[in-house]
Design an enzyme around this catalytic site. Structure first.
Site, PDB file in Angstrom:
ATOM      1  N   ARG A 220      54.266  34.145 -18.502  1.00 14.49           N
ATOM      2  CA  ARG A 220      53.393  33.104 -18.140  1.00 14.49           C
ATOM      3  C   ARG A 220      51.962  33.577 -18.469  1.00 14.49           C
ATOM      4  O   ARG A 220      51.814  34.612 -18.739  1.00 14.49           O
ATOM      5  CB  ARG A 220      53.302  33.009 -16.551  1.00 14.49           C
ATOM      6  CG  ARG A 220      53.126  34.431 -15.954  1.00 14.49           C
ATOM      7  CD  ARG A 220      52.982  34.307 -14.257  1.00 14.49           C
ATOM      8  NE  ARG A 220      52.419  35.294 -13.674  1.00 14.49           N
ATOM      9  CZ  ARG A 220      52.740  35.682 -12.461  1.00 14.49           C
ATOM     10  NH1 ARG A 220      53.562  34.752 -11.479  1.00 14.49           N
ATOM     11  NH2 ARG A 220      51.774  36.609 -11.765  1.00 14.49           N
ATOM     12  N   ASP A 241      59.212  40.457 -20.411  1.00 15.02           N
ATOM     13  CA  ASP A 241      58.779  40.624 -19.363  1.00 15.02           C
ATOM     14  C   ASP A 241      59.956  40.965 -18.453  1.00 15.02           C
ATOM     15  O   ASP A 241      60.901  41.451 -18.867  1.00 15.02           O
ATOM     16  CB  ASP A 241      58.543  39.087 -18.752  1.00 15.02           C
ATOM     17  CG  ASP A 241      57.160  38.795 -17.774  1.00 15.02           C
ATOM     18  OD1 ASP A 241      57.372  39.607 -16.626  1.00 15.02           O
ATOM     19  OD2 ASP A 241      56.247  38.306 -18.052  1.00 15.02           O
ATOM     20  N   ASP A 264      61.437  45.955 -17.550  1.00 15.43           N
ATOM     21  CA  ASP A 264      60.228  46.557 -16.930  1.00 15.43           C
ATOM     22  C   ASP A 264      59.564  47.748 -17.547  1.00 15.43           C
ATOM     23  O   ASP A 264      60.468  48.743 -17.988  1.00 15.43           O
ATOM     24  CB  ASP A 264      60.593  47.183 -15.272  1.00 15.43           C
ATOM     25  CG  ASP A 264      59.593  47.657 -14.615  1.00 15.43           C
ATOM     26  OD1 ASP A 264      58.549  48.067 -15.233  1.00 15.43           O
ATOM     27  OD2 ASP A 264      59.764  47.553 -13.486  1.00 15.43           O
ATOM     28  N   GLY A 290      50.136  43.289 -17.001  1.00 17.46           N
ATOM     29  CA  GLY A 290      49.207  43.902 -15.960  1.00 17.46           C
ATOM     30  C   GLY A 290      49.363  43.116 -14.649  1.00 17.46           C
ATOM     31  O   GLY A 290      49.991  42.309 -14.579  1.00 17.46           O
ATOM     32  N   ASN A 299      40.746  52.076   1.755  1.00 14.93           N
ATOM     33  CA  ASN A 299      41.886  51.349   2.136  1.00 14.93           C
ATOM     34  C   ASN A 299      43.127  51.577   1.054  1.00 14.93           C
ATOM     35  O   ASN A 299      44.314  51.014   1.217  1.00 14.93           O
ATOM     36  CB  ASN A 299      42.043  50.119   2.621  1.00 14.93           C
ATOM     37  CG  ASN A 299      40.928  50.002   3.780  1.00 14.93           C
ATOM     38  OD1 ASN A 299      41.064  50.495   4.661  1.00 14.93           O
ATOM     39  ND2 ASN A 299      39.893  49.044   3.573  1.00 14.93           N
ATOM     40  N   TYR A 353      42.257  48.908 -10.738  1.00 13.39           N
ATOM     41  CA  TYR A 353      42.420  48.153 -11.797  1.00 13.39           C
ATOM     42  C   TYR A 353      41.354  48.505 -12.918  1.00 13.39           C
ATOM     43  O   TYR A 353      41.802  48.647 -14.095  1.00 13.39           O
ATOM     44  CB  TYR A 353      42.253  46.698 -11.201  1.00 13.39           C
ATOM     45  CG  TYR A 353      42.441  45.713 -12.280  1.00 13.39           C
ATOM     46  CD1 TYR A 353      43.503  45.290 -12.847  1.00 13.39           C
ATOM     47  CD2 TYR A 353      41.244  44.989 -12.739  1.00 13.39           C
ATOM     48  CE1 TYR A 353      43.731  44.077 -13.614  1.00 13.39           C
ATOM     49  CE2 TYR A 353      41.175  44.041 -13.653  1.00 13.39           C
ATOM     50  CZ  TYR A 353      42.725  43.764 -14.137  1.00 13.39           C
ATOM     51  OH  TYR A 353      42.865  42.627 -15.002  1.00 13.39           O
TER      52      TYR A 353
HETATM   53  N1  NAD Z   1      43.309  36.291 -15.660  1.00 16.61           N
HETATM   54  C1  NAD Z   1      42.281  36.808 -15.886  1.00 16.61           C
HETATM   55  O1  NAD Z   1      41.203  36.365 -15.454  1.00 16.61           O
HETATM   56  C2  NAD Z   1      42.067  38.348 -16.581  1.00 16.61           C
HETATM   57  C3  NAD Z   1      40.910  38.850 -16.939  1.00 16.61           C
HETATM   58  C4  NAD Z   1      40.912  40.110 -17.510  1.00 16.61           C
HETATM   59  C5  NAD Z   1      42.101  40.607 -17.632  1.00 16.61           C
HETATM   60  N2  NAD Z   1      43.397  40.097 -17.564  1.00 16.61           N
HETATM   61  C6  NAD Z   1      44.424  40.768 -18.002  1.00 16.61           C
HETATM   62  O2  NAD Z   1      45.264  39.947 -18.702  1.00 16.61           O
HETATM   63  C7  NAD Z   1      46.622  40.293 -18.773  1.00 16.61           C
HETATM   64  C8  NAD Z   1      47.309  39.113 -18.054  1.00 16.61           C
HETATM   65  O3  NAD Z   1      46.610  38.644 -17.060  1.00 16.61           O
HETATM   66  P1  NAD Z   1      47.277  37.222 -16.504  1.00 16.61           P
HETATM   67  O4  NAD Z   1      46.383  36.640 -15.672  1.00 16.61           O
HETATM   68  O5  NAD Z   1      48.155  36.252 -17.317  1.00 16.61           O
HETATM   69  O6  NAD Z   1      48.269  37.920 -15.511  1.00 16.61           O
HETATM   70  P2  NAD Z   1      49.752  37.256 -14.820  1.00 16.61           P
HETATM   71  O7  NAD Z   1      50.003  37.888 -13.524  1.00 16.61           O
HETATM   72  O8  NAD Z   1      49.661  35.518 -14.883  1.00 16.61           O
HETATM   73  O9  NAD Z   1      50.892  37.597 -15.923  1.00 16.61           O
HETATM   74  C9  NAD Z   1      51.179  39.102 -16.019  1.00 16.61           C
HETATM   75  C10 NAD Z   1      52.789  39.081 -16.584  1.00 16.61           C
HETATM   76  O10 NAD Z   1      53.035  40.693 -16.760  1.00 16.61           O
HETATM   77  C11 NAD Z   1      54.294  40.831 -16.272  1.00 16.61           C
HETATM   78  N3  NAD Z   1      54.525  41.887 -15.822  1.00 16.61           N
HETATM   79  C12 NAD Z   1      54.012  42.822 -14.681  1.00 16.61           C
HETATM   80  N4  NAD Z   1      54.568  43.815 -14.579  1.00 16.61           N
HETATM   81  C13 NAD Z   1      55.401  44.037 -15.558  1.00 16.61           C
HETATM   82  C14 NAD Z   1      56.127  45.072 -15.631  1.00 16.61           C
HETATM   83  N5  NAD Z   1      56.400  46.390 -15.182  1.00 16.61           N
HETATM   84  N6  NAD Z   1      56.941  45.144 -16.909  1.00 16.61           N
HETATM   85  C15 NAD Z   1      57.162  43.901 -17.677  1.00 16.61           C
HETATM   86  N7  NAD Z   1      56.342  42.751 -17.507  1.00 16.61           N
HETATM   87  C16 NAD Z   1      55.474  42.978 -16.261  1.00 16.61           C
HETATM   88  C17 NAD Z   1      54.521  39.735 -15.125  1.00 16.61           C
HETATM   89  O11 NAD Z   1      55.740  39.454 -14.541  1.00 16.61           O
HETATM   90  C18 NAD Z   1      53.737  38.495 -15.440  1.00 16.61           C
HETATM   91  O12 NAD Z   1      54.412  37.627 -16.357  1.00 16.61           O
HETATM   92  C19 NAD Z   1      46.698  41.241 -17.749  1.00 16.61           C
HETATM   93  O13 NAD Z   1      46.804  42.752 -18.111  1.00 16.61           O
HETATM   94  C20 NAD Z   1      45.300  41.019 -16.982  1.00 16.61           C
HETATM   95  O14 NAD Z   1      45.112  42.324 -16.423  1.00 16.61           O
HETATM   96  C21 NAD Z   1      43.389  38.994 -16.975  1.00 16.61           C
END
Ligand code: NAD
Length: 447
Positions: A220, A241, A264, A290, A299, A353
């Site tokens: 996603r 994923d 995972d 992530g 906390n 983070y």
């Molecule tokens: N959304 C933002 O504004 C934003 C900003 C900066 C950075 N990011 C980074 O971009 C990346 C994607 O963000 P997003 O918003 O699409 O996140 P999201 O939570 O929508 O998607 C993350 C995906 O990673 C998968 N995942 C989590 N843990 C896992 C594991 N242990 N093994 C395999 N898969 C795993 C989840 O199942 C999920 O499908 C992340 O690394 C996030 O930190 C996002």
């Protein structure tokens, strides 16, 4: 989640109301549409020092309308301020600027054209890496960084500007195609260094043809957009994923013609499982998976700390090492790490983070030279505020602040991050290594 303020501010009534109370009107940004061929739909203006001639030679590949301004040695027709057409893209070569006095050439070049810029104009300044130059040139080239980062904040209607620091052999075409096109619509105020690259794109309609690309966290959000964009560019995608996301992952893989790995990335045997799942090797690895577990440090539980560091930093480091050591990552491979502007600026409630995301920038810097020995590269992409499921959950006030506190006055889309990843995945992008590219609309956070 859609940004209703942009729609309102750009409507007839909204434009009048917003203008009357002095609120900014974020521009509707242009984005790349599948099937488009020309990086620039409009006029390109080239000027400045000796690299202008090199850019002029590439111009027919970029647009069917190019002009020269304040430069010699090109066959392009001259552009005249106030008379020439509106300008969609600009490349100014400032690499020759070698002392403080010569810096005024920047003002002389850019001032006359600012009012002739088209909507969503893309501007590029070409410079040199200051370190290693003799002192006067070092100072002048460093000064150009401040000039570009400030000028871009003055651009209107979605204009963006970057500085590329080059040497004589730097690979340029791929960078021009990315930074002068809507693919970089949400990239702003960036300074990037480019070197030569032994490998090149052969077909610009499918720059990743023949490449196998792995995307973690692909079910996603940003990961799914990355997978779609890599597939659009011709890559065979392998989507990874957690097993719980299998249904979404399978559906996306079916649509993109890719295959899946249910894993995972923190599993004790994740590296062995991944290597076994990639018997033919891999050309592109995107560490996108992530998580966030936000709490102020007071906390912060050990579980919150450990899980974020494990998924976001430890797993990408271990998997990259294993793919490299086993030879699964092919020669000339490309590794891209999803960092965050939180890792650059810090963010309250995100010590875990931000540590993980800053650590990824360290991973790119530390592994860059090692990967380069095999023609490979590793870089970080740091998104700012991106409209995703994650940011839709934020409290209203925080979300609005995150959206507006950047030079473009709006959040980016997952596609904007995906386009940056897809560019860094290209064969010619070995020219960039060990660096971080922010996709944040020049967020005030982490500038
Ligand atoms: N959304 C933002 O504004 C934003 C900003 C900066 C950075 N990011 C980074 O971009 C990346 C994607 O963000 P997003 O918003 O699409 O996140 P999201 O939570 O929508 O998607 C993350 C995906 O990673 C998968 N995942 C989590 N843990 C896992 C594991 N242990 N093994 C395999 N898969 C795993 C989840 O199942 C999920 O499908 C992340 O690394 C996030 O930190 C996002």
């Amino acid at each position: 989640m859609s940004d209703r303020y942009i729609d309102f501010a750009n409507s007839d009534i909204g434009r009048r109301l917003v203008g009357a109370v002095g609120l900014p009107t974020p521009a509707r940004l242009e984005r790349w549409q599948a099937g488009r061929l020309r990086p620039i739909e409009g006029s390109l203006l080239v000027g400045g020092g000796p690299l202008a001639a090199k850019v002029a030679e590439l111009a027919p590949k970029l647009t069917d309308s190019a002009f020269a301004f304040a430069c010699e040695g090109t066959n392009l027709p001259a552009w005249t301020a106030g008379l020439g057409p509106k300008i969609k893209a600009v490349v100014y070569d400032a690499s020759h600027i070698a002392d403080i006095g010569e810096l005024k050439q920047l003002r002389e070049f850019f001032q006359p054209l600012i009012k002739s810029l088209d909507n969503s104009a893309h501007l590029l300044v070409l410079g040199r890496v200051p370190e290693g130059l003799e002192p006067a040139a070092h100072i002048a080239q460093k000064a150009i960084e401040g000039f570009t980062r400030s000028l871009t904040k003055e651009l209107r209607n979605g204009g963006v500007l970057q500085l590329l620091q080059l040497d004589a052999d730097s690979e340029l075409e791929g960078a021009l195609r990315f930074f002068l096109s809507p693919k970089s619509t949400y990239v702003d105020g960036q300074v990037l260094r480019l070197t030569a690259c032994a490998t090149q794109v052969t077909d610009w309609t499918r720059p990743l043809a023949g490449k196998k690309a792995l995307v973690t966290g692909a079910a996603r959000g940003i990961g799914a957009a990355i997978a779609e964009t890599l597939a659009r560019d011709g890559a065979d995608v392998i989507l990874l994923d957690v097993p719980q996301a299998k249904a979404d992952l399978d559906a996306l893989a079916a649509r993109l013609g890719g295959r899946t790995v249910d894993l995972d990335i923190c599993a004790a045997d994740a590296a062995q499982q991944l290597i076994a799942a990639l018997p033919d090797g891999i050309d592109v690895v995107v560490h996108n998976a992530g998580i966030t577990r936000d709490k102020t440090l007071v906390n912060m539980t050990p579980e919150y700390w450990d899980s974020v560091l494990a998924v976001n930093l430890d797993a990408p480091q271990r998997l990259t090492q294993a793919l490299f050591d086993s030879g699964t990552l092919k020669d000339n491979g490309r590794v891209i790490l999803l960092s965050s502007t939180s890792g650059i600026a810090g963010n309250r409630g995100q010590t875990n983070y931000a540590a993980s995301k800053a650590g990824l920038i360290g991973l790119a810097q530390a592994y860059g030279p090692k990967l380069a020995e095999r023609g490979a590269s590793i870089n970080a992409v740091a998104p700012g505020f991106i409209e995703t499921h994650m940011t839709a959950q934020m409290p209203f006030a925080l979300r609005e602040a995150g959206r507006r506190m950047n030079a473009l006055g709006q959040g980016g889309l997952p596609q904007d991050v995906a386009e940056a990843v897809a560019w860094l995945a290209q064969p010619g992008s070995g020219a960039v290594n060990g660096q971080v590219l922010r996709v944040c609309g020049q967020s005030v956070v982490g500038a």
